[in-house]
Design a protein around this motif. Structure first.
Motif, PDB file in Angstrom:
ATOM      1  N   LEU A 176     -38.120 -18.917  79.272  1.00 22.97           N
ATOM      2  CA  LEU A 176     -37.496 -20.180  78.865  1.00 22.97           C
ATOM      3  C   LEU A 176     -37.368 -20.236  77.343  1.00 22.97           C
ATOM      4  CD1 LEU A 176     -39.155 -22.800  81.258  1.00 22.97           C
ATOM      5  CD2 LEU A 176     -36.817 -21.930  81.327  1.00 22.97           C
ATOM      6  N   GLY A 177     -38.403 -19.795  76.629  1.00 23.06           N
ATOM      7  CA  GLY A 177     -38.319 -19.779  75.172  1.00 23.06           C
ATOM      8  C   GLY A 177     -37.314 -18.770  74.662  1.00 23.06           C
ATOM      9  N   ILE A 178     -37.229 -17.616  75.334  1.00 29.92           N
ATOM     10  CA  ILE A 178     -36.267 -16.593  74.905  1.00 29.92           C
ATOM     11  C   ILE A 178     -34.841 -17.073  75.127  1.00 29.92           C
ATOM     12  CG2 ILE A 178     -35.433 -14.260  75.352  1.00 29.92           C
ATOM     13  CD1 ILE A 178     -38.255 -13.460  76.076  1.00 29.92           C
ATOM     14  N   LEU A 179     -34.557 -17.588  76.313  1.00 25.81           N
ATOM     15  CA  LEU A 179     -33.188 -17.991  76.641  1.00 25.81           C
ATOM     16  C   LEU A 179     -32.787 -19.253  75.905  1.00 25.81           C
ATOM     17  CD1 LEU A 179     -33.146 -17.381  80.520  1.00 25.81           C
ATOM     18  CD2 LEU A 179     -32.726 -15.777  78.652  1.00 25.81           C
ATOM     19  N   GLY A 180     -33.732 -20.154  75.651  1.00 27.02           N
ATOM     20  CA  GLY A 180     -33.375 -21.417  75.018  1.00 27.02           C
ATOM     21  C   GLY A 180     -33.365 -21.380  73.514  1.00 27.02           C
ATOM     22  N   GLU A 181     -34.322 -20.670  72.896  1.00 24.41           N
ATOM     23  CA  GLU A 181     -34.459 -20.689  71.443  1.00 24.41           C
ATOM     24  C   GLU A 181     -34.270 -19.322  70.806  1.00 24.41           C
ATOM     25  OE1 GLU A 181     -38.228 -22.359  70.603  1.00 24.41           O
ATOM     26  OE2 GLU A 181     -37.880 -24.210  71.723  1.00 24.41           O
ATOM     27  N   GLY A 182     -34.096 -18.285  71.614  1.00 23.69           N
ATOM     28  CA  GLY A 182     -33.852 -16.957  71.065  1.00 23.69           C
ATOM     29  C   GLY A 182     -35.051 -16.335  70.389  1.00 23.69           C
ATOM     30  N   ARG A 183     -36.264 -16.693  70.817  1.00 22.91           N
ATOM     31  CA  ARG A 183     -37.432 -16.104  70.186  1.00 22.91           C
ATOM     32  C   ARG A 183     -38.588 -16.026  71.173  1.00 22.91           C
ATOM     33  NH1 ARG A 183     -39.764 -20.858  66.171  1.00 22.91           N
ATOM     34  NH2 ARG A 183     -40.668 -22.177  67.792  1.00 22.91           N
ATOM     35  N   LEU A 184     -39.532 -15.132  70.842  1.00 29.58           N
ATOM     36  CA  LEU A 184     -40.731 -14.932  71.646  1.00 29.58           C
ATOM     37  C   LEU A 184     -41.888 -14.786  70.672  1.00 29.58           C
ATOM     38  CD1 LEU A 184     -41.974 -14.237  74.500  1.00 29.58           C
ATOM     39  CD2 LEU A 184     -41.572 -11.847  73.914  1.00 29.58           C
ATOM     40  N   THR A 185     -43.023 -15.361  70.995  1.00 31.54           N
ATOM     41  CA  THR A 185     -44.205 -15.262  70.145  1.00 31.54           C
ATOM     42  C   THR A 185     -45.157 -14.243  70.738  1.00 31.54           C
ATOM     43  OG1 THR A 185     -43.975 -17.594  69.536  1.00 31.54           O
ATOM     44  CG2 THR A 185     -46.081 -16.535  69.063  1.00 31.54           C
ATOM     45  N   ASP A 186     -45.465 -13.172  69.976  1.00 33.06           N
ATOM     46  CA  ASP A 186     -46.317 -12.110  70.513  1.00 33.06           C
ATOM     47  C   ASP A 186     -47.784 -12.514  70.428  1.00 33.06           C
ATOM     48  OD1 ASP A 186     -47.183 -11.733  67.920  1.00 33.06           O
ATOM     49  OD2 ASP A 186     -46.053  -9.900  67.589  1.00 33.06           O
ATOM     50  N   GLU A 187     -48.671 -11.607  70.813  1.00 34.22           N
ATOM     51  CA  GLU A 187     -50.089 -11.931  70.888  1.00 34.22           C
ATOM     52  C   GLU A 187     -50.706 -12.164  69.515  1.00 34.22           C
ATOM     53  OE1 GLU A 187     -52.096  -8.686  72.672  1.00 34.22           O
ATOM     54  OE2 GLU A 187     -51.790  -7.311  70.989  1.00 34.22           O
ATOM     55  N   ASP A 188     -50.065 -11.706  68.440  1.00 35.31           N
ATOM     56  CA  ASP A 188     -50.549 -11.957  67.089  1.00 35.31           C
ATOM     57  C   ASP A 188     -50.026 -13.260  66.507  1.00 35.31           C
ATOM     58  OD1 ASP A 188     -52.150  -9.780  66.873  1.00 35.31           O
ATOM     59  OD2 ASP A 188     -50.673  -8.489  65.907  1.00 35.31           O
ATOM     60  N   GLY A 189     -49.187 -13.969  67.276  1.00 39.10           N
ATOM     61  CA  GLY A 189     -48.626 -15.211  66.776  1.00 39.10           C
ATOM     62  C   GLY A 189     -47.352 -15.039  65.978  1.00 39.10           C
ATOM     63  N   ARG A 190     -46.802 -13.837  65.941  1.00 37.94           N
ATOM     64  CA  ARG A 190     -45.560 -13.603  65.199  1.00 37.94           C
ATOM     65  C   ARG A 190     -44.355 -13.796  66.110  1.00 37.94           C
ATOM     66  NH1 ARG A 190     -46.392  -7.679  63.037  1.00 37.94           N
ATOM     67  NH2 ARG A 190     -46.992  -7.467  65.217  1.00 37.94           N
ATOM     68  N   HIS A 191     -43.278 -14.281  65.525  1.00 41.60           N
ATOM     69  CA  HIS A 191     -42.059 -14.504  66.293  1.00 41.60           C
ATOM     70  C   HIS A 191     -41.255 -13.212  66.392  1.00 41.60           C
ATOM     71  CE1 HIS A 191     -41.801 -19.157  65.742  1.00 41.60           C
ATOM     72  NE2 HIS A 191     -42.867 -18.759  66.383  1.00 41.60           N
ATOM     73  N   VAL A 192     -40.705 -12.976  67.572  1.00 40.86           N
ATOM     74  CA  VAL A 192     -39.792 -11.847  67.812  1.00 40.86           C
ATOM     75  C   VAL A 192     -38.407 -12.436  68.019  1.00 40.86           C
ATOM     76  CG1 VAL A 192     -39.330  -9.814  69.201  1.00 40.86           C
ATOM     77  CG2 VAL A 192     -41.686 -10.595  68.904  1.00 40.86           C
ATOM     78  N   PHE A 202     -35.025 -20.384  91.622  1.00 35.41           N
ATOM     79  CA  PHE A 202     -35.334 -20.607  90.210  1.00 35.41           C
ATOM     80  C   PHE A 202     -35.356 -22.091  89.896  1.00 35.41           C
ATOM     81  CE2 PHE A 202     -33.087 -16.407  90.117  1.00 35.41           C
ATOM     82  CZ  PHE A 202     -34.202 -15.643  89.800  1.00 35.41           C
ATOM     83  N   ARG A 203     -36.152 -22.438  88.890  1.00 34.24           N
ATOM     84  CA  ARG A 203     -36.208 -23.821  88.433  1.00 34.24           C
ATOM     85  C   ARG A 203     -34.887 -24.206  87.762  1.00 34.24           C
ATOM     86  NH1 ARG A 203     -41.419 -23.813  84.794  1.00 34.24           N
ATOM     87  NH2 ARG A 203     -40.990 -21.588  84.709  1.00 34.24           N
ATOM     88  N   PRO A 204     -34.504 -25.469  87.850  1.00 37.44           N
ATOM     89  CA  PRO A 204     -33.226 -25.880  87.239  1.00 37.44           C
ATOM     90  C   PRO A 204     -33.159 -25.589  85.750  1.00 37.44           C
ATOM     91  CG  PRO A 204     -34.044 -27.575  88.719  1.00 37.44           C
ATOM     92  CD  PRO A 204     -35.124 -26.565  88.605  1.00 37.44           C
ATOM     93  N   GLU A 205     -34.274 -25.776  85.012  1.00 40.89           N
ATOM     94  CA  GLU A 205     -34.226 -25.542  83.567  1.00 40.89           C
ATOM     95  C   GLU A 205     -34.007 -24.072  83.237  1.00 40.89           C
ATOM     96  OE1 GLU A 205     -38.659 -26.082  84.675  1.00 40.89           O
ATOM     97  OE2 GLU A 205     -36.693 -26.850  85.272  1.00 40.89           O
ATOM     98  N   PHE A 206     -34.386 -23.191  84.159  1.00 38.46           N
ATOM     99  CA  PHE A 206     -34.127 -21.762  83.948  1.00 38.46           C
ATOM    100  C   PHE A 206     -32.664 -21.443  84.231  1.00 38.46           C
ATOM    101  CE2 PHE A 206     -33.910 -17.396  85.576  1.00 38.46           C
ATOM    102  CZ  PHE A 206     -34.447 -16.704  84.502  1.00 38.46           C
TER     103      PHE A 206
END
Length: 790
Positions: A616-632, A679-683
């Motif tokens: 949901l974060g990838i598709l909606g905001e174009g980013r992913l937060t890894d285990e170190d807290g950094r944005h991809v 799938f959920r509607p928001e997805f």
């Protein structure tokens, strides 16, 4: 061996053993302070020690520093006699003094007693005995035992003040707190030295770091262009003439904005200060990283000991240590501690000054992990320059580098346009400078080969079209997608896709519209450049279309990141997508390494619910937060998901199962009921297009046979022996029938061609080395295939 936290605490308790200056402070009732600089010995008829009176401790210290510097500059004094490695205990003493009075106009010692409460200092000497000091008198005596100090001092003070004016005795009364403060002004310590400390005095520092000021003095630092307002605002913090303590700085900004360049600018400024004869000295600036601090440390406690030695060598020296990224310093090591835990006590007391870097997302992660450590830093935020200012910076950068390539002013604007559109994970000006360096290296290699044949060649000027072609080579994007002057309509792109993906015209048209939107720069800049869900039966071309999209966008099928989502169906498996580090091969790390890519999520319906929360974060905001807290950054990624959901909603697969008619241009078919239910509607709402693949007809399977046979004919063995493959119509029909399965689609076709066509040819080639320059005919029908060599 003690743990890292125990070692850090033990070091903190004994940090006062390092030599430093000591100032004796007297707090007055009016809120002001008197400070007296303590010295270890005095000469006969010596001047009083430097002292000052001011509204604050810092004001007093600045005044003492100026006076001491003046003495040292004229060789009137020696810094060594002001350096202490002892700890002082502050004690009080009651003394009765007989002041002066007048008898018949004659000054005599009076009968009246005036009680005074004085403060004295005591410290044990390593060689034995106790040093006792009265800073107000400038006295210092050494006693055998501290217990006799009150009697000895009463005799000394009474004798010295006997018969003094009552008014003068008022100066020695106790007004407020009296205490000793350690002090290490960088300017004074460096002024007292004729040269910088040799490496053998700080072996750990020189083993794990490099001296940036020395490199700046020798013109060995990378080129920096333009001005830095943030540096100019921060310079007063490092000026020893105005600053009483060296701060720790945390540089916050996106990748490419110039955090490391800011540090290099500071090193150049320090080198200039060192050359300035009007300045006594300048701070030192060393650079290291978490990896260098941990390198070679195998056993328990080794890296902690190295860090503690480094802290000891830097303590109260007035130098700065650049540690690079802050987040790796907070990463727990196998014993549970981190490098930040070891540095924290010294950072809190100001003994050590660090310069670290992080992005805004990393700053949030650092504050969650170690808020007390982040609080020790002063934050300096660096902003990205406007895109309109980048061509001027490029022109300055270009003028100061000796290269065989030059960019036309219009070419610079085209480059900025490409970088702004296709490289959003890195900020200006860093990404522009890096591309120019790559371009200069490429041009230098080409010009070097030409110069060997025809002498030195003049610098080549690149115009907008040349820049687009160069960026296409650099990024892997086809020139048709990035150059505005080259037309590439959705119909043209679709025709290219349909040549390799058979029988899925509607899917190809939809994918082509996504690529056309990407070329025009009309995709949402804060979301992935496209999100497609391919649904349909297996073996009809879903994965093949994803591969063809990768080839069309990046020219290389290797730029596709493929994940089998059936491997992420268990709780907790979503963490496997987020692992970070140089050795990780997770989705987060692979996209960070190659932000221009296609991500294929096979059988997405089998993933666990936690995975969908991440998506949901990838598709909606174009980013992913890894285990170190950094944005991809996923904003330049094309995401393709495949699923078999909704197959029951369509006609049975098999020959003649679909008429092949596509929807009108621009039309969008709704998601199958199976997709909406699973799938959920928001997805589902975050997916750009749900693309339904239809079953393959007979003509489509025959065309797929031709494609696979063409791939087989291009194999190295056949080409090397000049063997030409010809498959008769009856054999094509046989392969189509045998290679198609109603449930698996055309997936078995490759295996059938390998078994029935390639294997017999390979066997003949292996047993007959002279088999070459012939035509290989594949014939047959319902009874099977026959391979004949002409």
């Amino acid at each position: 061996m003690v743990g890292s936290r125990g070692q850090a605490a033990r070091f903190h308790r004994h940090r006062m053993t390092k030599k430093s200056l000591r100032v004796y402070f007297i707090a007055h009732h009016d809120g002001r302070f008197t400070g007296i600089l303590l010295r270890t010995w005095a000469f006969l008829f010596d001047r009083p020690a430097p002292s000052a009176y001011g509204a604050s401790e810092d004001e007093v210290l600045r005044a003492i520093e100026v006076e001491l510097h003046a003495r040292l500059a004229t060789d009137e004094d020696d810094l060594d006699r002001y350096l202490w490695d002892e700890s002082f205990e502050v004690r009080s003493l009651d003394v009765d003094v007989h002041p002066q009075t007048t008898v018949k106009r004659t000054a005599v010692v009076g009968r009246r007693q005036i009680p005074l409460r004085l403060t004295y200092l005591a410290s044990k000497l390593a060689e034995g005995g106790v040093r006792v000091m009265l800073p107000r008198f400038g006295w210092s005596v050494v006693l055998e035992d501290l217990s006799i100090a009150p009697d000895v001092l009463r005799q000394l003070v009474t004798s010295a003040l006997l018969g003094e004016s009552p008014r003068s005795l008022f100066d020695f009364r106790r007004e407020g707190d009296e205490y000793v403060r350690p002090w290490s002004p960088r300017r004074m310590e460096r002024a007292g030295r004729s040269a910088r400390r040799p490496e053998d005095e700080r072996p750990t520092l020189h083993a794990v770091s490099e001296d940036l000021v020395e490199k700046a003095a020798r013109q060995r630092l990378p080129l920096a262009v333009g001005e830095s307002e943030e540096l100019e605002r921060a310079l007063p913090l490092f000026d020893a003439a105005r600053a009483t303590s060296m701060p720790s700085i945390l540089l916050v900004g996106g990748p490419g904005v110039g955090k490391t360049t800011w540090v290099h600018r500071l090193a150049r400024r320090f080198a200039a200060w060192r050359r300035d004869k009007a300045r006594a000295s300048s701070p030192g600036l060393f650079s290291t990283s978490a990896d260098r601090l941990l390198a070679g440390m195998k056993y328990l406690g080794m890296w902690q000991a190295r860090c503690l030695r480094l802290v000891s060598e830097l303590s109260h020296e007035g130098d700065l240590l650049h540690v690079g990224a802050l987040l790796p310093l907070l990463r727990p090591q196998p014993d549970g501690a981190s490098i930040g835990d070891v540095f924290l006590p010294a950072l809190r007391t100001g003994e050590v000054s660090l310069i670290a870097e992080c992005t805004e997302p990393e700053l949030e992660a650092c504050q969650r992990r170690a808020a007390s450590l982040v609080a020790c830093f002063q934050i300096v935020r660096l902003r990205e320059p406007d895109a309109a200012a980048v061509p001027a910076l490029l022109a300055e950068y270009e003028a100061r580098k000796e290269t065989r390539v030059r960019l036309h002013p219009a070419g610079k604007k085209r480059l900025v346009q490409h970088l702004a559109m296709f490289r959003r994970d890195v900020l200006f000006p860093g990404k522009a400078f890096r591309f120019f360096d790559w371009l200069a290296q490429e041009a230098g290699t080409r010009a070097g080969a030409e110069a060997e044949a025809a002498g030195a060649a003049p610098a080549r000027v690149l115009y907008p079209r040349d820049v687009s072609e160069a960026y296409a080579r650099h990024s892997g994007l086809p020139i048709e997608l990035i150059a505005d002057e080259i037309p590439a309509s959705a119909e043209t792109i679709a025709r290219g896709l349909k040549r390799r993906v058979i029988g899925q015209d509607e899917a190809c048209d939809t994918a082509a519209r996504v690529l056309a939107r990407f070329k025009a720069g009309m995709n949402d800049p804060e979301r992935p450049c496209g999100t497609l869900l391919f649904v349909g039966p297996t073996g009809v071309g879903k994965t093949e279309l994803a591969k063809e999209l990768t080839r069309s966008m990046f020219g290389d099928e290797g730029r596709m990141i493929r994940l089998d989502m059936s491997e992420y169906r268990l709780p907790g498996s979503s963490a496997r997508l987020l692992a970070a580090g140089p050795d990780a091969t997770t989705l987060a790390q692979r996209v960070r390494q190659e932000p221009l890519s296609l991500v294929l999520l096979d059988e997405i319906e089998k993933a666990h619910r936690e995975v969908f929360d991440l998506l949901l974060g990838i598709l909606g905001e174009g980013r992913l937060t890894d285990e170190d807290g950094r944005h991809v950054d996923f904003r330049m990624v094309l995401i393709v998901m495949t699923s078999n959901l909704g197959v029951a909603d369509r006609a049975p697969v098999g020959f003649g199962g679909d008429d092949g008619r596509a929807l009108p241009p621009g039309a969008r078919r709704g998601a199958p009921a199976g997709v909406r239910e699973h799938f959920r509607p928001e997805f589902v709402n975050r997916i750009d297009h749900v693309v339904q693949f239809r079953g393959l007809g007979r003509d489509s399977v025959l065309r797929i046979v031709d494609l696979e046979l063409a791939k087989a004919e291009a194999r190295t063995g056949l080409v090397r022996r000049n063997l030409r493959l010809r498959v008769l119509p009856e054999a094509r029909s046989f392969l189509a029938e045998a290679g198609f399965d109603p449930r698996r689609g055309a997936r078995p076709l490759k295996r059938v061609i390998e078994e029935r066509v390639i294997t017999p040819i390979a066997a003949r080639m292996a047993e007959d080395p002279g088999c070459r320059d012939r035509e290989v005919v594949v014939a047959g029908g319902g009874a099977g295939l026959e391979v004949r060599f002409g």
